[in-house]
Scaffold this active site. Structure first.
Site, PDB file in Angstrom:
ATOM      1  N   SER A  39      14.369 -39.210   0.719  1.00 18.87           N
ATOM      2  CA  SER A  39      15.186 -39.952   1.667  1.00 18.87           C
ATOM      3  C   SER A  39      16.277 -39.048   2.247  1.00 18.87           C
ATOM      4  O   SER A  39      15.974 -37.978   2.773  1.00 18.87           O
ATOM      5  CB  SER A  39      15.776 -41.192   0.979  1.00 18.87           C
ATOM      6  OG  SER A  39      16.375 -42.059   1.899  1.00 18.87           O
ATOM      7  N   ARG A  73      24.429 -54.050   2.289  1.00 18.89           N
ATOM      8  CA  ARG A  73      23.413 -53.692   1.286  1.00 18.89           C
ATOM      9  C   ARG A  73      22.231 -54.645   1.360  1.00 18.89           C
ATOM     10  O   ARG A  73      21.081 -54.232   1.176  1.00 18.89           O
ATOM     11  CB  ARG A  73      24.046 -53.735  -0.110  1.00 18.89           C
ATOM     12  CG  ARG A  73      23.115 -53.264  -1.213  1.00 18.89           C
ATOM     13  CD  ARG A  73      22.716 -51.812  -0.994  1.00 18.89           C
ATOM     14  NE  ARG A  73      22.173 -51.227  -2.212  1.00 18.89           N
ATOM     15  CZ  ARG A  73      21.782 -49.969  -2.318  1.00 18.89           C
ATOM     16  NH1 ARG A  73      21.872 -49.171  -1.261  1.00 18.89           N
ATOM     17  NH2 ARG A  73      21.310 -49.499  -3.458  1.00 18.89           N
ATOM     18  N   ASP A  83       6.075 -47.570   2.965  1.00 19.92           N
ATOM     19  CA  ASP A  83       7.452 -47.302   3.385  1.00 19.92           C
ATOM     20  C   ASP A  83       7.616 -47.698   4.851  1.00 19.92           C
ATOM     21  O   ASP A  83       6.974 -47.136   5.730  1.00 19.92           O
ATOM     22  CB  ASP A  83       7.756 -45.814   3.195  1.00 19.92           C
ATOM     23  CG  ASP A  83       9.229 -45.459   3.358  1.00 19.92           C
ATOM     24  OD1 ASP A  83       9.976 -46.267   3.932  1.00 19.92           O
ATOM     25  OD2 ASP A  83       9.619 -44.371   2.897  1.00 19.92           O
ATOM     26  N   HIS A  94       9.948 -47.895   0.507  1.00 21.79           N
ATOM     27  CA  HIS A  94      10.776 -46.682   0.458  1.00 21.79           C
ATOM     28  C   HIS A  94      11.343 -46.449  -0.941  1.00 21.79           C
ATOM     29  O   HIS A  94      11.466 -45.305  -1.385  1.00 21.79           O
ATOM     30  CB  HIS A  94      11.909 -46.790   1.479  1.00 21.79           C
ATOM     31  CG  HIS A  94      12.745 -45.564   1.594  1.00 21.79           C
ATOM     32  ND1 HIS A  94      12.226 -44.339   1.982  1.00 21.79           N
ATOM     33  CD2 HIS A  94      14.069 -45.340   1.349  1.00 21.79           C
ATOM     34  CE1 HIS A  94      13.178 -43.431   1.989  1.00 21.79           C
ATOM     35  NE2 HIS A  94      14.312 -44.007   1.603  1.00 21.79           N
ATOM     36  N   ASP A  95      11.685 -47.507  -1.636  1.00 15.74           N
ATOM     37  CA  ASP A  95      12.230 -47.373  -2.987  1.00 15.74           C
ATOM     38  C   ASP A  95      11.227 -46.781  -3.975  1.00 15.74           C
ATOM     39  O   ASP A  95      11.605 -46.442  -5.098  1.00 15.74           O
ATOM     40  CB  ASP A  95      12.706 -48.726  -3.515  1.00 15.74           C
ATOM     41  CG  ASP A  95      14.179 -48.979  -3.206  1.00 15.74           C
ATOM     42  OD1 ASP A  95      14.839 -48.072  -2.670  1.00 15.74           O
ATOM     43  OD2 ASP A  95      14.657 -50.089  -3.506  1.00 15.74           O
TER      44      ASP A  95
END
Length: 335
Positions: A133, A199, A287, A316-317
């Protein structure tokens, strides 16, 4: 935890400067006699200088990056809030925390600070520089800025230029910060409610439809409130607020937006062509924030780069979760 204090004026890419800075960093293992065993890990947006904490499946005794074999370094980025100089640092001019007055930094500024730390430590070569990332954005910039420094480069779920899609997600998060009435205050605790909302927005880009369908499914067909997905968003927002601050979040998302390896280098392909490191690029098929097409583009334009892809539910995580397939890919590539 160690600290590197750079006591000279540090010029930033966009024209401002800092009257010196501090980087907090950790090391694991021992540098060997010829200095050839350095693993430099670059952390992502809200990460810290301890990869054993957030990448425990890859870093630690008995793991792929084992301190018994490697000298492992990770530094909290310039602008961070885990010991490095950032918005909550005291401004020597005013005697108060910078807050809104902290200058804008770019990924290149972060990498320039990392390289000054490298020089301070007397490191002449990096065996492997790895990042996912935003950490990957740092790693790719470093490999362009110092082509002969890094022997092996591993870029995970990252890109050569931050996309309009990613910038839109970041701007939406900053709009959430701005909507918090306390954001205008120049005090360290400003913008906490906005950060919680920001967030929550970010999580939607870190995961995806299938992730939520699997992990936050309805309890039953009669349910009309108290949904797992809603509680999860609240929980993750509160969790970040307890360990981060809104000013740093704003600053680092702006740095992400600035990422473009082609800036002042003719073109993005020209810049990628400067990389001399042996390069592994890893994408995650689900992702949606850094889609695999971005990693495939990188691999096409870095000379002799290899592309691999992880099949993960977690979007993505996945780069912070899928330790086993990551280690398998890296081990195969190294061998």
């Amino acid at each position: 935890m160690h600290y590197f204090d750079y006591r000279f004026s540090y010029s930033l890419e966009l024209g401002e400067e800092l009257p010196g800075f501090r980087l907090a960093y950790t090391t694991r293992g021992t540098l060997n006699d010829d200095g050839s065993n350095v693993i430099w890990i670059c952390h992502a947006l809200t990460g810290n200088a301890d990869p054993g904490e957030w990448w425990s499946g890859l870093v630690g005794a008995g793991k792929y990056y084992d301190p018994a074999q490697y000298f492992i370094i990770c530094a909290n980025v310039l602008g961070g809030c885990y010991g490095s100089t950032g918005p909550l640092t005291i401004n020597p001019v005013t005697g108060e925390p910078y807050c809104h007055d902290f200058p804008t930094v770019t990924i290149r500024d972060m990498v320039g600070a990392l390289d000054l730390l490298r020089q301070e430590l007397g490191i002449e070569q990096i065996h492997t520089c790895v990042g996912g990332s935003v950490g990957g954005q740092q790693a790719i910039e470093w490999a362009i800025m110092q082509p002969r420094l890094i022997k092996n480069l591993i870029l995970i779920a990252t890109n050569a230029v931050f996309s309009p899609w990613g910038i839109a997600f970041n701007e939406s998060q900053r709009m959430a910060l701005e909507a918090d009435p306390t954001w205008a205050d120049n005090v360290p605790e400003a913008g906490q409610r906005g950060l919680k909302a920001a967030r929550s927005i970010a999580l939607l880009s870190y995961r995806n439809y299938e992730t939520y369908a699997f992990t936050q499914a309805l309890d039953n067909n009669e349910q009309t409130d108290q949904y797992k997905a809603a509680g999860y968003q609240q929980y993750q927002g509160e969790k970040l607020v307890s360990r981060f601050n809104a000013f740093t979040y704003w600053l680092l998302t702006k740095a992400m937006d600035s990422h473009n390896v082609g800036r002042n280098r003719g073109s993005i392909p020209n810049a990628l062509g400067l990389i001399e490191a042996k390069t592994l690029v890893v994408g995650i098929h689900s992702d949606v924030l850094f889609p695999p097409s971005e990693q495939q583009f990188i691999a096409r334009h870095i000379p002799n780069a290899v592309y691999e892809e992880i099949n993960s539910l977690y979007g993505h995580d996945g780069f912070l979760i899928e330790f086993k397939p990551l280690a398998q890919i890296i081990r195969k590539w190294v061998n």
